[in-house]
Design a protein around this motif. Structure first.
Motif, mmCIF file in Angstrom:
data_model
loop_
_atom_site.group_PDB
_atom_site.id
_atom_site.type_symbol
_atom_site.label_atom_id
_atom_site.label_comp_id
_atom_site.label_asym_id
_atom_site.label_seq_id
_atom_site.Cartn_x
_atom_site.Cartn_y
_atom_site.Cartn_z
ATOM 1 N N ARG A 171 1.510 12.919 14.378
ATOM 2 C CA ARG A 171 0.061 13.086 14.188
ATOM 3 C C ARG A 171 -0.238 13.566 12.770
ATOM 4 N N LYS A 172 0.524 14.555 12.290
ATOM 5 C CA LYS A 172 0.326 15.075 10.933
ATOM 6 C C LYS A 172 0.610 14.004 9.888
ATOM 7 N N LEU A 173 1.688 13.256 10.107
ATOM 8 C CA LEU A 173 2.074 12.224 9.152
ATOM 9 C C LEU A 173 1.014 11.131 9.083
ATOM 10 N N ARG A 174 0.491 10.736 10.229
ATOM 11 C CA ARG A 174 -0.561 9.717 10.244
ATOM 12 C C ARG A 174 -1.790 10.170 9.457
ATOM 13 N N LYS A 175 -2.158 11.446 9.590
ATOM 14 C CA LYS A 175 -3.322 11.947 8.874
ATOM 15 C C LYS A 175 -3.157 11.836 7.364
ATOM 16 N N LYS A 176 -1.912 11.893 6.921
ATOM 17 C CA LYS A 176 -1.654 11.866 5.478
ATOM 18 C C LYS A 176 -1.467 10.456 4.919
ATOM 19 N N ILE A 177 -0.923 9.537 5.728
ATOM 20 C CA ILE A 177 -0.574 8.221 5.171
ATOM 21 C C ILE A 177 -1.457 7.088 5.667
ATOM 22 N N GLU A 178 -2.223 7.324 6.722
ATOM 23 C CA GLU A 178 -3.038 6.254 7.287
ATOM 24 C C GLU A 178 -4.482 6.354 6.811
ATOM 25 N N GLY A 237 0.782 -1.232 0.000
ATOM 26 C CA GLY A 237 0.000 0.000 0.000
ATOM 27 C C GLY A 237 0.811 1.278 0.000
ATOM 28 N N MET A 238 2.148 1.177 0.133
ATOM 29 C CA MET A 238 2.980 2.378 0.212
ATOM 30 C C MET A 238 4.269 2.209 -0.575
ATOM 31 N N SER A 239 4.652 3.275 -1.284
ATOM 32 C CA SER A 239 5.925 3.310 -1.990
ATOM 33 C C SER A 239 6.637 4.606 -1.654
ATOM 34 N N ILE A 240 7.909 4.501 -1.227
ATOM 35 C CA ILE A 240 8.691 5.673 -0.826
ATOM 36 C C ILE A 240 9.910 5.776 -1.739
ATOM 37 N N ASN A 241 9.972 6.847 -2.518
ATOM 38 C CA ASN A 241 11.110 7.078 -3.400
ATOM 39 C C ASN A 241 12.106 7.980 -2.674
ATOM 40 N N LEU A 242 13.225 7.421 -2.254
ATOM 41 C CA LEU A 242 14.189 8.145 -1.433
ATOM 42 C C LEU A 242 14.962 9.191 -2.219
ATOM 43 N N LYS A 243 15.036 9.067 -3.521
ATOM 44 C CA LYS A 243 15.750 10.043 -4.333
ATOM 45 C C LYS A 243 14.864 11.209 -4.742
ATOM 46 N N LYS A 244 13.640 10.903 -5.107
ATOM 47 C CA LYS A 244 12.730 11.957 -5.552
ATOM 48 C C LYS A 244 11.934 12.572 -4.405
ATOM 49 N N TYR A 245 12.059 11.974 -3.221
ATOM 50 C CA TYR A 245 11.315 12.462 -2.051
ATOM 51 C C TYR A 245 9.810 12.479 -2.331
ATOM 52 N N THR A 246 9.312 11.362 -2.862
ATOM 53 C CA THR A 246 7.880 11.237 -3.099
ATOM 54 C C THR A 246 7.356 9.999 -2.387
ATOM 55 N N VAL A 247 6.087 10.068 -2.027
ATOM 56 C CA VAL A 247 5.416 8.949 -1.354
ATOM 57 C C VAL A 247 4.080 8.719 -2.047
ATOM 58 N N THR A 248 3.784 7.469 -2.347
ATOM 59 C CA THR A 248 2.479 7.130 -2.892
ATOM 60 C C THR A 248 1.797 6.138 -1.965
ATOM 61 N N ILE A 249 0.513 6.366 -1.737
ATOM 62 C CA ILE A 249 -0.311 5.472 -0.930
ATOM 63 C C ILE A 249 -1.415 4.932 -1.829
ATOM 64 N N ASP A 250 -1.418 3.621 -2.020
ATOM 65 C CA ASP A 250 -2.397 2.986 -2.911
ATOM 66 C C ASP A 250 -2.428 3.659 -4.276
ATOM 67 N N GLU A 260 -1.671 6.720 -5.097
ATOM 68 C CA GLU A 260 -1.880 8.172 -5.091
ATOM 69 C C GLU A 260 -0.716 8.866 -4.395
ATOM 70 N N GLU A 261 -0.123 9.870 -5.074
ATOM 71 C CA GLU A 261 0.993 10.587 -4.473
ATOM 72 C C GLU A 261 0.505 11.486 -3.346
ATOM 73 N N ILE A 262 1.219 11.421 -2.224
ATOM 74 C CA ILE A 262 0.863 12.176 -1.029
ATOM 75 C C ILE A 262 1.859 13.326 -0.859
ATOM 76 N N SER A 263 1.348 14.510 -0.570
ATOM 77 C CA SER A 263 2.203 15.675 -0.377
ATOM 78 C C SER A 263 2.677 15.741 1.075
ATOM 79 N N LEU A 264 4.001 15.633 1.272
ATOM 80 C CA LEU A 264 4.602 15.723 2.593
ATOM 81 C C LEU A 264 5.573 16.897 2.644
ATOM 82 N N THR A 265 5.698 17.509 3.806
ATOM 83 C CA THR A 265 6.750 18.505 3.992
ATOM 84 C C THR A 265 8.089 17.777 4.082
#
Length: 237
Positions: free
Chosen positions: A204-211, A140-153, A155-160
């Motif tokens: 708390r903020k991170l959970r709201k975005k990825i959970e 359910g999650m993919s983390i690209n360490l070079k591009k600093y992107t995260v996708t959940i199912d 869908e790309e999620i915007s993180l600070t």
């Protein structure tokens, strides 16, 4: 190499001059603003790598400036607060500040925190020479360490920047339990943690975005009495 540029906004002249002096010693280009309105104008006119905001400023306060900036940029934002502004600290972190520093402060601590945030931000924005992506994949999650992107199912999620660093650290150490102090040391780059709010608010903020259900998290779980751990199921496919 493009100049590293810092924006400092504080209505106290002594603090502005002190911060500017020490930031320039690090060879950063520095602009200063005397209120929130001027800070927003300068930000729209220049490219900044980091912003230092005083919480209490005339015209537009630091919280509102932070909220406006976070809607348009992921540059690190450091809030300057007084000791009795606990509620405002939490608000600042919740709307996107990456760190806060309490007045009166140690200038050496300010410089150390700024340099740590700056290193991470510059890494985030200078991945064009990477030969290949480094991707961590969980169900359910993919983390690209070079591009600093995260996708959940899918869908790309915007993180600070700070939220991504926190998630990256967790995901790089699955099933390992970390205390708040350990997380602060590894993600914020400082061994000194003034209180628990910085870590707790970011989690708390991170959970709201990825959970899917932040109250019943799948990825970042609380280990009561100790801290937190990352429990994503590794996808080896």
């Amino acid at each position: 190499m493009e100049d590293v540029r810092v924006l400092i906004a504080d209505d106290e002249r002594e603090i502005r001059e002190l911060l500017k002096k020490y930031m320039e010693r690090e060879l950063y280009k520095v602009d200063v603003a005397v209120n929130g309105e001027e800070a927003l104008q300068l930000f729209d006119q220049n490219n900044y790598n980091l912003v230092i905001l005083d919480l209490m400023m005339p015209k537009v306060d630091g919280l509102e400036v932070c909220r406006i900036l976070r809607n348009k940029t992921n540059v690190p934002i450091v809030m300057l607060t007084a000791k009795d502004q606990e509620v405002e600290k939490i608000l600042g972190l919740s709307i996107g500040a990456d760190d806060y520093i309490t007045k009166p402060f140690s200038i050496n601590e300010v410089v150390a925190r700024v340099k740590a945030l700056m290193r991470r931000f510059l890494v985030l924005n200078n991945n064009g020479n990477a030969q290949e992506d480094e991707i961590i994949t969980f169900t359910g999650m993919s983390i690209n360490l070079k591009k600093y992107t995260v996708t959940i199912d899918g869908e790309e999620i915007s993180l600070t920047a700070k939220e991504f660093e926190l998630l990256k650290f967790f995901a790089s150490h699955p099933e390992q339990v970390f205390t708040k102090v350990q997380l602060f040391r590894n993600v914020w780059g400082s061994s000194y943690i003034e209180d628990d709010n910085t870590v707790m608010v970011h989690i708390r903020k991170l959970r709201k975005k990825i959970e899917a259900d932040p109250s019943n998290p799948q990825f970042i779980q609380t280990v009561w009495g100790i801290g937190y751990k990352f429990t994503g199921e590794k996808d080896e496919a």
